[in-house]
Design an enzyme around this catalytic site. Structure first.
Site, PDB file in Angstrom:
ATOM      1  N   LYS A 196     -11.857  10.737 -12.351  1.00 17.10           N
ATOM      2  CA  LYS A 196     -11.862  10.695 -10.890  1.00 17.10           C
ATOM      3  C   LYS A 196     -13.033  11.538 -10.400  1.00 17.10           C
ATOM      4  O   LYS A 196     -13.082  12.749 -10.622  1.00 17.10           O
ATOM      5  CB  LYS A 196     -10.538  11.243 -10.354  1.00 17.10           C
ATOM      6  CG  LYS A 196     -10.486  11.318  -8.832  1.00 17.10           C
ATOM      7  CD  LYS A 196      -9.108  11.709  -8.343  1.00 17.10           C
ATOM      8  CE  LYS A 196      -9.111  11.914  -6.834  1.00 17.10           C
ATOM      9  NZ  LYS A 196      -7.801  12.337  -6.345  1.00 17.10           N
ATOM     10  N   LYS A 249     -12.214   6.020 -11.010  1.00 14.42           N
ATOM     11  CA  LYS A 249     -12.162   5.991  -9.552  1.00 14.42           C
ATOM     12  C   LYS A 249     -13.282   6.804  -8.965  1.00 14.42           C
ATOM     13  O   LYS A 249     -13.515   7.897  -9.448  1.00 14.42           O
ATOM     14  CB  LYS A 249     -10.808   6.583  -9.125  1.00 14.42           C
ATOM     15  CG  LYS A 249     -10.642   6.836  -7.660  1.00 14.42           C
ATOM     16  CD  LYS A 249      -9.357   7.565  -7.403  1.00 14.42           C
ATOM     17  CE  LYS A 249      -9.358   7.944  -5.938  1.00 14.42           C
ATOM     18  NZ  LYS A 249      -8.413   8.929  -5.608  1.00 14.42           N
TER      19      LYS A 249
HETATM   20  C1  PBG Z   1      -5.260  12.576  -3.865  1.00 14.98           C
HETATM   21  C2  PBG Z   1      -5.940  11.259  -3.825  1.00 14.98           C
HETATM   22  C3  PBG Z   1      -7.132  10.889  -3.179  1.00 14.98           C
HETATM   23  C4  PBG Z   1      -7.257   9.510  -3.362  1.00 14.98           C
HETATM   24  C5  PBG Z   1      -6.186   9.099  -4.141  1.00 14.98           C
HETATM   25  N1  PBG Z   1      -5.406  10.196  -4.444  1.00 14.98           N
HETATM   26  C6  PBG Z   1      -8.041  11.635  -2.295  1.00 14.98           C
HETATM   27  C7  PBG Z   1      -8.844  12.767  -2.761  1.00 14.98           C
HETATM   28  O1  PBG Z   1      -8.909  13.077  -3.954  1.00 14.98           O
HETATM   29  O2  PBG Z   1      -9.409  13.408  -1.885  1.00 14.98           O
HETATM   30  C8  PBG Z   1      -8.348   8.654  -2.773  1.00 14.98           C
HETATM   31  C9  PBG Z   1      -8.019   7.210  -2.612  1.00 14.98           C
HETATM   32  C10 PBG Z   1      -8.899   6.464  -1.670  1.00 14.98           C
HETATM   33  O3  PBG Z   1      -9.949   6.934  -1.195  1.00 14.98           O
HETATM   34  O4  PBG Z   1      -8.517   5.334  -1.360  1.00 14.98           O
HETATM   35  N2  PBG Z   1      -5.872  13.583  -4.536  1.00 14.98           N
END
Ligand code: PBG
Length: 326
Positions: A196, A249
């Protein structure tokens, strides 16, 4: 003399039947997961401005929405909760009557066949908006693990079918696998948000989930967009810790990472077509600059072609009609 090539790829592009016969990538509704936001203390639904078509929903409205989604042939949803009370440790995230716990129970009662996956993180529940425990202005990894494990367990106790830890704390999958094993939930799968990246593509999501960091950014725990080898290490680590599905992601800016993960690992690969990717398509489409639906299909197809077995997308609902379940 006119040159007549023997080799003609156009032969197989002549009509839709031929094209479909040689199509290498087929989308199926079974590949898709639809993310949904449930919020405590609202009447029904509230629009998320940067994400046209996406709403924050009350538990009742969520049940209606989930029924519709299920009827369209989508088999799984990913749930995010927004509590009406936040504190520094995100304690509302593991209350047995918290918003997500109530949502899971209600969904399981009304639509038992729908697969419920829950996002396991702290940022929606903490007043500082970080994904872990803040200590000396940094994010403390190991104290966060304890909370993440507790949150995951409370989701599963409420009836979640799968948990998806997204905090990017080292050891989060292992900590969750451990607590689930000890609580006789060893059969519950974990989808790790393994690779991520720290990404501005999450901007619209943070409006939807009310989870923007109140100071600093997430770069001390989420990955640097410049790195691909590190993504492979993150994925390997999640697999070692007991993840059943591993995720990359955002999807669109990291198709190379998805591809390499698919080549290197045998675990199912998920890719998250995130909020900012969705918002860009919607904004351009609403201006009449692009054909939003065609572009969304093209994007989802390219994510699958790059190697994703599972795609999490806000487009899932609007594309359901165009994609068959097979
Ligand atoms: C929680 C999380 C996030 C997303 C999914 N789980 C946001 C972040 O890390 O700030 C992002 C998903 C999206 O942008 O659609 N940590």
């Amino acid at each position: 003399m006119e040159y007549r090539p023997d080799f003609r790829l156009r032969r197989m592009r002549k009509n839709p039947i031929l094209r479909s016969m040689v199509s290498e990538t087929r989308l199926s509704l079974n590949d898709l997961i639809y993310p949904i936001f449930v919020k405590e203390g609202i009447d029904s639904r509230e629009e998320v401005r940067p994400m046209p078509g996406i709403h924050q929903l009350s538990v009742d409205a969520l049940v209606e929405e989930a029924k519709e989604v299920h009827q369209l042939g989508i088999t799984a949803i990913l749930l995010f909760g927004i509590p009406d009370y936040k504190d520094s440790l995100g304690t509302a995230a593991y209350k047995s009557d918290g918003v997500i716990q109530m949502a899971i129970q209600s969904l399981k009662k009304h639509i038992p066949e729908l697969m419920l996956i829950t996002d396991v993180c702290l940022c929606d529940y903490t007043d500082h908006g970080h994904c872990g425990v803040v200590l000396d202005n940094g994010i403390d990894n190991d104290r966060s693990l304890e909370l993440l494990a507790r949150i995951a367990l409370s989701h599963v106790e409420s009836g979640a079918d799968m948990v998806a830890p997204s905090a990017m704390m080292d050891g989060q999958v292992g900590a969750i696998r451990n607590i689930l094993n000890q609580s006789r939930f060893s059969e519950i799968p974990i989808m790790g948000y393994s690779a991520k990246y720290a990404s501005s593509f999450y901007g619209p999501f943070r409006v939807a989930a009310e989870s923007s960091p109140q100071f600093g950014d997430r770069k001390s725990y989420q990955m640097d967009i410049a790195n691909r080898n590190q993504a492979m290490i993150e994925i390997q680590q999640d697999i070692n810790e007991g993840a059943d599905i591993v995720m990359v992601k955002p999807a669109l800016a990291n198709l190379d990472v998805i591809h390499e993960a698919k080549v290197r690992f045998s675990h199912p690969i998920a890719a998250y077509n995130v909020s900012g990717e969705y918002a860009m398509v919607k904004a351009a489409s609403e201006n009449g600059w692009i054909d939003g639906e065609e572009i969304a299909l093209e994007i989802i197809t390219s994510i699958k072609r790059s190697g994703a077995d599972i795609i999490i997308s806000y487009h899932a609902k609007e594309l359901a009609g165009a994609i068959s379940s097979s």
